[in-house]
Design a protein around this motif. Structure first.
Motif, mmCIF file in Angstrom:
data_model
loop_
_atom_site.group_PDB
_atom_site.id
_atom_site.type_symbol
_atom_site.label_atom_id
_atom_site.label_comp_id
_atom_site.label_asym_id
_atom_site.label_seq_id
_atom_site.Cartn_x
_atom_site.Cartn_y
_atom_site.Cartn_z
ATOM 1 N N PRO A 115 0.853 -1.188 0.058
ATOM 2 C CA PRO A 115 0.162 -0.008 0.001
ATOM 3 C C PRO A 115 0.881 1.267 0.044
ATOM 4 N N SER A 116 0.213 2.502 0.096
ATOM 5 C CA SER A 116 0.916 3.645 0.045
ATOM 6 C C SER A 116 2.124 3.518 1.226
ATOM 7 N N GLU A 117 3.066 4.501 0.956
ATOM 8 C CA GLU A 117 3.947 4.663 1.991
ATOM 9 C C GLU A 117 3.788 5.779 2.661
ATOM 10 N N ASN A 118 3.373 6.998 2.369
ATOM 11 C CA ASN A 118 2.765 8.065 2.958
ATOM 12 C C ASN A 118 1.250 7.893 3.387
ATOM 13 N N THR A 119 0.916 8.526 4.354
ATOM 14 C CA THR A 119 -0.517 8.356 4.748
ATOM 15 C C THR A 119 -0.934 9.693 5.080
ATOM 16 N N VAL A 120 -2.219 9.986 4.879
ATOM 17 C CA VAL A 120 -3.095 11.150 5.115
ATOM 18 C C VAL A 120 -3.834 10.793 6.282
ATOM 19 N N HIS A 121 -3.802 11.444 7.540
ATOM 20 C CA HIS A 121 -4.829 11.194 8.567
ATOM 21 C C HIS A 121 -4.641 9.777 9.194
ATOM 22 N N GLY A 122 -3.763 9.102 8.799
ATOM 23 C CA GLY A 122 -3.587 7.854 9.280
ATOM 24 C C GLY A 122 -3.981 7.015 8.096
ATOM 25 N N LYS A 123 -4.558 7.237 7.068
ATOM 26 C CA LYS A 123 -5.203 6.389 5.967
ATOM 27 C C LYS A 123 -3.896 6.116 5.249
ATOM 28 N N LYS A 124 -3.968 4.761 4.750
ATOM 29 C CA LYS A 124 -3.299 4.450 3.546
ATOM 30 C C LYS A 124 -4.107 4.298 2.405
ATOM 31 N N TYR A 125 -3.359 4.677 1.375
ATOM 32 C CA TYR A 125 -4.109 4.257 0.015
ATOM 33 C C TYR A 125 -3.605 3.163 -0.597
ATOM 34 N N ALA A 126 -4.373 2.584 -1.602
ATOM 35 C CA ALA A 126 -4.063 1.141 -2.422
ATOM 36 C C ALA A 126 -2.638 0.970 -2.695
ATOM 37 N N MET A 127 -2.231 2.334 -3.440
ATOM 38 C CA MET A 127 -0.981 2.406 -4.190
ATOM 39 C C MET A 127 -0.301 3.830 -4.326
ATOM 40 N N ALA A 144 4.728 12.397 -5.331
ATOM 41 C CA ALA A 144 3.866 11.235 -5.065
ATOM 42 C C ALA A 144 2.371 11.416 -5.348
ATOM 43 N N VAL A 145 1.903 10.377 -5.936
ATOM 44 C CA VAL A 145 0.429 10.148 -6.296
ATOM 45 C C VAL A 145 -0.093 9.139 -5.922
ATOM 46 N N MET A 146 -1.251 9.409 -5.262
ATOM 47 C CA MET A 146 -1.963 8.271 -4.477
ATOM 48 C C MET A 146 -3.024 7.812 -5.473
ATOM 49 N N PHE A 147 -3.239 6.441 -5.328
ATOM 50 C CA PHE A 147 -4.238 5.621 -6.047
ATOM 51 C C PHE A 147 -5.168 4.954 -4.933
ATOM 52 N N GLU A 148 -6.465 5.074 -4.974
ATOM 53 C CA GLU A 148 -7.388 4.340 -4.210
ATOM 54 C C GLU A 148 -8.388 3.301 -5.314
ATOM 55 N N LYS A 149 -8.833 2.315 -4.776
ATOM 56 C CA LYS A 149 -9.493 1.383 -5.485
ATOM 57 C C LYS A 149 -10.757 1.967 -6.133
ATOM 58 N N GLY A 150 -11.082 1.793 -7.241
ATOM 59 C CA GLY A 150 -11.997 2.294 -8.038
ATOM 60 C C GLY A 150 -12.162 1.942 -9.338
ATOM 61 N N ALA A 151 -12.558 2.902 -10.222
ATOM 62 C CA ALA A 151 -12.301 2.773 -11.769
ATOM 63 C C ALA A 151 -10.980 2.428 -12.262
ATOM 64 N N ALA A 152 -11.018 1.500 -13.422
ATOM 65 C CA ALA A 152 -9.564 0.970 -13.826
ATOM 66 C C ALA A 152 -9.009 2.347 -14.388
ATOM 67 N N ASN A 153 -7.581 2.486 -14.442
ATOM 68 C CA ASN A 153 -6.758 3.414 -14.887
ATOM 69 C C ASN A 153 -6.251 2.991 -16.233
ATOM 70 N N ALA A 154 -6.752 3.756 -17.209
ATOM 71 C CA ALA A 154 -6.294 3.177 -18.817
ATOM 72 C C ALA A 154 -5.090 3.504 -18.988
ATOM 73 N N LEU A 214 -5.902 9.404 -7.587
ATOM 74 C CA LEU A 214 -6.399 8.687 -8.982
ATOM 75 C C LEU A 214 -7.199 7.473 -8.452
ATOM 76 N N THR A 215 -7.666 6.765 -9.508
ATOM 77 C CA THR A 215 -7.934 5.305 -9.017
ATOM 78 C C THR A 215 -7.295 4.298 -9.898
ATOM 79 N N LEU A 216 -7.382 3.203 -9.319
ATOM 80 C CA LEU A 216 -7.009 1.695 -10.098
ATOM 81 C C LEU A 216 -8.036 0.816 -9.457
ATOM 82 N N SER A 217 -8.204 -0.169 -10.664
ATOM 83 C CA SER A 217 -9.159 -1.298 -10.255
ATOM 84 C C SER A 217 -8.823 -2.445 -9.472
ATOM 85 N N PRO A 218 -9.512 -2.949 -8.701
ATOM 86 C CA PRO A 218 -9.024 -3.875 -7.975
ATOM 87 C C PRO A 218 -8.284 -5.154 -8.566
#
Length: 246
Positions: A115-127, A144-154, A214-218
């Protein structure tokens, strides 16, 4: 802020390119992050440094930061599985860069952590994606760009379609990658002084963490984690009085 010498920057960048077989640090077992500072004298800063990355972004100060200017072109990208991450090398004959503090910082490479290395208010992002830049003085800046689970990233699909599964395997993608599509349209960011998040954990690195994920798919996330076989994120480090500005 501690300044990177050109020689130190080259050493740091070479660490990103080192294969697992050439280095005994890891993300688990006897080579796990909590032991990095004891593995090699060159890694001592991982243990003793006072400005280490990643961090938890919580309390911030408003500094009215100037807009981040990214100057990325489309082009071919070389992908490498170095055993620690999937890393994309420099594009051919381009000078992709950002403008920061009135200086041009040239893109050296970019890579991913889950998962993400930096966190925001204790939250880890997916990537989390790290774009590593260097200026003419040899100093490093990481966007650094965070990705959370959601729509696929083309755009990510162009990389994932040829993701090298074997350590030290190197592949060049055929379609041109639009790196701008791997950054959010709103480039509001947090800034702080930190370090490399891998040995030798050298300090004096300017960190620019974009606030909008941004988002990336599961399925995209699963492909990366399956290829890496384990999480590849260093735990957050103490701030030791550092101020995070936005």
């Amino acid at each position: 802020m501690t300044h990177f010498t050109g020689k130190a920057a080259l050493l740091a960048l070479s660490i990103f390119s080192a294969s697992a077989s050439a280095s005994h640090w890891s993300y688990e077992g006897e080579g796990a992050p909590e032991y990095w500072g004891e593995l090699d004298e060159a890694y001592k800063t991982c243990q003793t440094g006072m400005n280490q990355s990643p961090i938890n972004i919580d309390s911030t100060a408003n500094a009215h930061l100037s807009q981040l200017q990214a100057h990325y072109s489309e082009g071919p990208v070389s992908l490498t599985n170095n055993g620690h991450t999937i890393q994309a090398g420099e594009k051919n004959d381009t000078r992709d860069s950002i403008t920061l503090d009135g200086k041009a910082w040239t893109l050296q490479q970019f890579h991913f952590h889950s998962p993400s290395e930096n966190t925001v208010h204790g939250k880890k992002y997916a990537m989390e994606m790290h774009l590593v830049h260097k200026n003419t003085e040899g100093e490093l800046a990481v966007v650094a760009v965070m990705f959370e689970k959601g729509a696929a990233n083309a755009e990510l699909n162009k990389l994932w379609a040829v993701m090298p599964g074997q350590v030290d395997q190197n592949i060049t993608i055929k379609p041109d990658l639009n790196l701008n599509a791997l950054l959010p349209k709103d480039k509001t960011y947090w800034r702080f002084s930190g370090s490399l998040t891998t040995p030798p954990c050298s300090e004096g690195v300017t960190w620019i963490v974009l606030q909008h994920p941004l988002t990336l798919s599961p399925a995209q996330l699963e492909k990366f984690t399956h290829t890496m076989h384990h999480d590849n994120n260093r735990p957050v480090q103490p701030l030791h009085g550092r101020v995070i500005v936005e």
